[in-house]
Design an enzyme around this catalytic site. Sequence first.
Site, PDB file in Angstrom:
ATOM      1  N   GLY A 187       0.834  -1.203   0.000  1.00  0.00           N
ATOM      2  CA  GLY A 187       0.000   0.000   0.000  1.00  0.00           C
ATOM      3  C   GLY A 187       0.860   1.241   0.000  1.00  0.00           C
ATOM      4  N   PRO A 189       3.116   4.539   1.422  1.00  0.00           N
ATOM      5  CA  PRO A 189       4.110   4.748   2.480  1.00  0.00           C
ATOM      6  C   PRO A 189       3.495   5.272   3.780  1.00  0.00           C
ATOM      7  CG  PRO A 189       4.957   5.558   0.390  1.00  0.00           C
ATOM      8  CD  PRO A 189       3.526   5.174   0.141  1.00  0.00           C
ATOM      9  N   VAL A 191       0.531   4.726   5.099  1.00  0.00           N
ATOM     10  CA  VAL A 191      -0.093   3.636   5.849  1.00  0.00           C
ATOM     11  C   VAL A 191       0.972   2.628   6.270  1.00  0.00           C
ATOM     12  CG1 VAL A 191      -1.866   1.836   5.857  1.00  0.00           C
ATOM     13  CG2 VAL A 191      -2.267   3.969   4.637  1.00  0.00           C
ATOM     14  N   GLU A 209       5.488  -3.339   1.049  1.00  0.00           N
ATOM     15  CA  GLU A 209       5.623  -3.055  -0.380  1.00  0.00           C
ATOM     16  C   GLU A 209       4.883  -1.751  -0.627  1.00  0.00           C
ATOM     17  OE1 GLU A 209       7.081  -4.950  -2.963  1.00  0.00           O
ATOM     18  OE2 GLU A 209       7.993  -6.284  -1.490  1.00  0.00           O
ATOM     19  N   CYS A 243       2.075   0.132  -9.110  1.00  0.00           N
ATOM     20  CA  CYS A 243       3.146   0.652  -8.250  1.00  0.00           C
ATOM     21  C   CYS A 243       4.489   0.744  -8.957  1.00  0.00           C
ATOM     22  CB  CYS A 243       3.272  -0.163  -6.977  1.00  0.00           C
ATOM     23  SG  CYS A 243       3.465  -1.926  -7.282  1.00  0.00           S
TER      24      CYS A 243
END
Lengths: 405, 468
Positions: A187, A189, A191, A209, A243
């Site tokens: 998710g 950075p 969080v 990740e 991502c």
Amino acid sequence: GPQAGLVGRLRAAWLSGKTRPMEYRVAQLEALGRFLEEKQQDILEATALDMGKPPFEVELSEISICRSELNHTLNNLGTWMKDEHVEKNWVTQLDSAFIRKEPYGVVLIIGPWNYPINLLLVPLIGAIAAGNCVVVKPSEISRNVEKLVAETLPGYLDKDCFAVVTAGVEETTRLLENKFDYIFFTGSPSVGRIVMAAAAKHLTPVTLELGGKNPCYVSDACDVQNVARRVAWGRFFNAGQTCVAPDYVLCSVEMQEKLLPALREAIAEFYGPNPQESPDFARIVGHKQFQRVQALLRSGRVVIGGQTDAEARYIAPTVLVDVQHDDPVMQEEIFGPILPILTVASVDDAIAFINARERPLALYVFSSCKKVVKRVLERTSSGGFCANDTIMHMTLTSLPFGGIG
Amino acid sequence: NPYAGLVSHLRAAWLSGKTRPMEYRVAQLEALGRFLDEKKQDILEATALDMGKPSFEACFTEILLCKNELNDTLNNLSHWMKDEHVDKNLVLQLDSAFIRKDPYGVVLIIAPWNYPIHLFLVPLIGAIAAGNCVIVKPSEITKNTERLVAEMLTCYLDNDCFAVVTAGVEETTRLLENKFDYIFFTGSPSVGRIIMTAAAKHLTPVTLELGGKNPCYVSDTCDVQNVARRVVWGRFFNAGQTCIAPDYVLCTVEMQEKLMPALREAITEFFGSNPQESPDFARIVGDKQFHRVRALLCSGRVAIGGQTDEKERYIAPTVLADVLPSDPVMQEEIFGPILPIVVVASMDEAIDFINARPRPLAIYAFSSDSKVVNQVLERTSSGGFCGNDTLMHVTLTSLPFGGIGNSGLGKYHGKFTFDTFTHHRGCLHRNMGLEALNTPRYPPYSQQKLGLLTATFEIKRKGMCTLL
């Protein structure tokens, strides 16, 4: 907390040793394979509803890739599980020295919404293979996939050892109060920080990740048409919600002049003259995300695309030029179908630009000149690196995938 | 922030690429070797002053074991640093796919007081070998060693890239506000939580080498005298101030009866009739720790030892019998020269006892019956494991050393230290041409293209394979 009973139950199952035998793990993994096969159509429908994902993209990035990881794991599990005997010194020559591969125990996997099956299942495959019990929390944002996973996945797996929890932000915070033996999170950075801080209370190891702005340097020595196709593919796949997508391009003014018509041609080749009518272009996952990405269009100048349709959550494949480093589009990970181009005078300027920023998940360089590729690789730091293509480094199961910083 | 300048100085040095060439790293590592050789006497003196460490023990753990790690690293560094080429699939056959070993950047190593040289030097070796810049923070509790390291280590290393910071609790908290690219911490679980929480703010990866109560199961089938010697050695080395020392013994009533005289004999053999007079037995590091350990003596019954001398911070090699799980000595990691024996009825009961508690850094099982050893190994979880000895598993650089759960996360020693401080960067270098290979993945999408891609991309299950 509300999930304490569940976690306790899974821990008891793990302590019972149920997940240890290879046969058990193989059976669970094969069941996951059947889930992918039998629920294929449901997965296509749910992802189409959630973000207009073209079925081809789902087949490739959600189903086939999971199947590869599954088969790779099943093909090698016997070897991976074995004790690894190690070199001994003089004193221990007559002894047995080895590394025993043990599960952590009860693992929590939190999945994101952009590749909601892939990014849940691939970690799950490894967690099961390693002998753990697992709690899976799919993203509440990709609602149709969340429902599919919550309703059908448990039917394939041993309910003593595996569970699916549906949770929004509040409930996830409560879930994280429990002690897990490993937490795997994909998710943002911000969080990620919250997850790691929660994990710290229990000294729980984590894999995070996350994301970032993946730079894409295009040198003057390259095949412009090939570059344009590979960059456009990486940027606009899943409408940019990837991502490892190239986030922005760095190139010289001269290269920009060549790249623009090539990009225009590639986009037309891929999606036709009106991408909104193409069946091969996804949509933004939700209204909130649509508004966030749309706002980034007010940066530099739109030279390709720029059209939006709020009701359909459609944003056209877009290229921006004359972008300044302090423009909105350069302040956050774009995570949408917008490709800003920033001009730099040289490869060293590009390297300096990249190094002045947070370390990205991926770094891309396009150059026919090996020396240029080598220079960028050596003088930068990133999760992963790919020269002369985008995203493809992720598809090799033999390469580690992860971030840094 | 008082340390912000130092951290950015090191970060600038790292960004300059200074630490990347192998020659540079080798030079720094060889300098560390000279530090160990030239400052050996100073190290022996400082650790003797700090906790009465016998010079034999200091030579072994602070010098010899460190030199092993240094030589192992120097012998293998070029190999470890190399790009690792990996298997490719059909589509990428003509490309170059490899794992590049990159440094993290600026690393912080926080060391404890019990093996004050070893526990910063061994991580430091790996951090330097991996190409990082490093800040070392030795323990403020071992004051003489802290001073030695602060004053002398920096003379051996490149001050652009390596620094020693002396700091107590307050200053360490301020130090941790800075962004590091990796934090390596050895110490207690409670401080470990604080470190990881601070690291979380910057998403900094950590290795935490913590502690716990390491159980030592002694089965009924064993050579009692050998067991006694090996357990006594592991427990009383460094006066018990060892994270992997056997913390307590689990055995049957019958075994306890045999073990007790054997333990008494081993202790006498090692330390003489009055261990306080032996040059080979250490002292407790400080008054606070002395009082903490001494208080644990009010547990069960003192069967051997029990004498203390506050002025010298001496606690005799002690064995406690009739210890109950609720006793003080069973509530915390002992970290002192006290060995409680807790009686169990069977191996199964021992395993249940162990599994009802936080996962320890080490588990020990003594038995001539390898089935028993295997059972304990298979049915428990710990950082490391040693059958029929104590401590020895951590002297092999080929075995990973680290905890699990409350005893820590991460691992090191040998190549594992290098890997700890290395970012394994997945790299793919494709051909600028050969575009035909890529066309199946581009839109407009078609069933044909999909078929082609899955046929070439997807990993197939190999023939229904033999299970183990």
